[in-house]
Design a protein around this motif. Structure first.
Motif, mmCIF file in Angstrom:
data_model
loop_
_atom_site.group_PDB
_atom_site.id
_atom_site.type_symbol
_atom_site.label_atom_id
_atom_site.label_comp_id
_atom_site.label_asym_id
_atom_site.label_seq_id
_atom_site.Cartn_x
_atom_site.Cartn_y
_atom_site.Cartn_z
ATOM 1 N N ASN A 107 0.692 -1.269 -0.009
ATOM 2 C CA ASN A 107 0.198 0.119 0.041
ATOM 3 C C ASN A 107 0.889 1.410 -0.028
ATOM 4 O O ASN A 107 0.660 2.207 -0.836
ATOM 5 C CB ASN A 107 -1.034 0.168 1.110
ATOM 6 N N MET A 108 1.839 1.181 0.929
ATOM 7 C CA MET A 108 2.803 2.459 0.923
ATOM 8 C C MET A 108 3.351 2.535 -0.278
ATOM 9 O O MET A 108 3.699 3.668 -1.255
ATOM 10 C CB MET A 108 3.732 2.426 1.990
ATOM 11 N N ARG A 109 3.985 1.474 -0.899
ATOM 12 C CA ARG A 109 4.519 1.648 -2.370
ATOM 13 C C ARG A 109 3.605 2.001 -3.340
ATOM 14 O O ARG A 109 4.102 3.273 -4.071
ATOM 15 C CB ARG A 109 5.130 0.191 -2.806
ATOM 16 N N ASP A 110 2.365 1.722 -3.448
ATOM 17 C CA ASP A 110 1.245 2.205 -4.413
ATOM 18 C C ASP A 110 1.140 3.769 -4.289
ATOM 19 O O ASP A 110 0.784 4.328 -5.162
ATOM 20 C CB ASP A 110 0.317 1.255 -4.329
ATOM 21 N N PHE A 111 1.087 4.091 -2.784
ATOM 22 C CA PHE A 111 0.861 5.605 -2.556
ATOM 23 C C PHE A 111 2.051 6.333 -3.244
ATOM 24 O O PHE A 111 1.715 7.315 -3.774
ATOM 25 C CB PHE A 111 0.657 5.502 -1.213
ATOM 26 N N MET A 112 3.108 5.777 -2.913
ATOM 27 C CA MET A 112 4.378 6.728 -3.330
ATOM 28 C C MET A 112 4.381 6.709 -4.791
ATOM 29 O O MET A 112 4.851 7.845 -5.412
ATOM 30 C CB MET A 112 5.718 6.144 -2.614
#
Length: 146
Positions: A107-112
């Motif tokens: 989720n953090m990777r996709d957000f960034m």
């Protein structure tokens, strides 16, 4: 148990740590890359060169990994795939990805990625520091001692 290394983006200093660990423990380590990489001769260290192309090395690792194996990668989607198969993944900074934390990391990777694609300057990852190297070596030793 075997160790698989997504070797195309693996820093040289970590390759050295992994090769020493293979000799010390007798655990087989296989480096997978789409270009030749120099490795020390050892009966515990293997190399698989795959064809060029998007995710070719990742797909080869996913195809070969078994339950309980460890994959060294900075690629979070690859980590998610091997965890789904019952394996573990360790990133270059010593963070062990597990079934308990991989969804949050994705989720953090996709957000960034969304921020970057919308033009927000997020900067790249910091260079691998001495403390990152130590964290990687410590987590690897901890995993291998299980």
């Amino acid at each position: 148990m075997k160790i698989w290394v997504d070797a195309d983006a693996c820093p040289v200093v970590l390759k050295d740590i992994l090769c020493r660990a293979a000799e010390r423990t007798g655990i087989q380590i296989t480096f997978v890359a789409n270009q030749f990489i120099r490795l020390p001769p050892s009966r515990y260290i293997k190399f698989i060169q795959v064809g060029r192309g998007f995710d070719v090395a990742d797909n080869e690792i996913v195809k070969r990994v078994d339950t309980g194996d460890l994959v060294i990668t900075g690629d979070i989607p690859l980590a998610a795939e091997v965890i789904e198969k019952g394996s573990y993944a360790l990133n270059h900074r010593g963070e062990l990805y597990t079934a308990n934390n991989i969804k949050e990391c994705l989720n953090m990777r996709d957000f960034m990625d969304t921020l970057r694609s919308s033009g927000v300057e997020t900067g790249g990852p910091a260079a691998l520091s001495q403390s990152d190297r130590q964290a990687f070596a410590n987590q690897l030793d901890k995993f291998l001692s299980k």
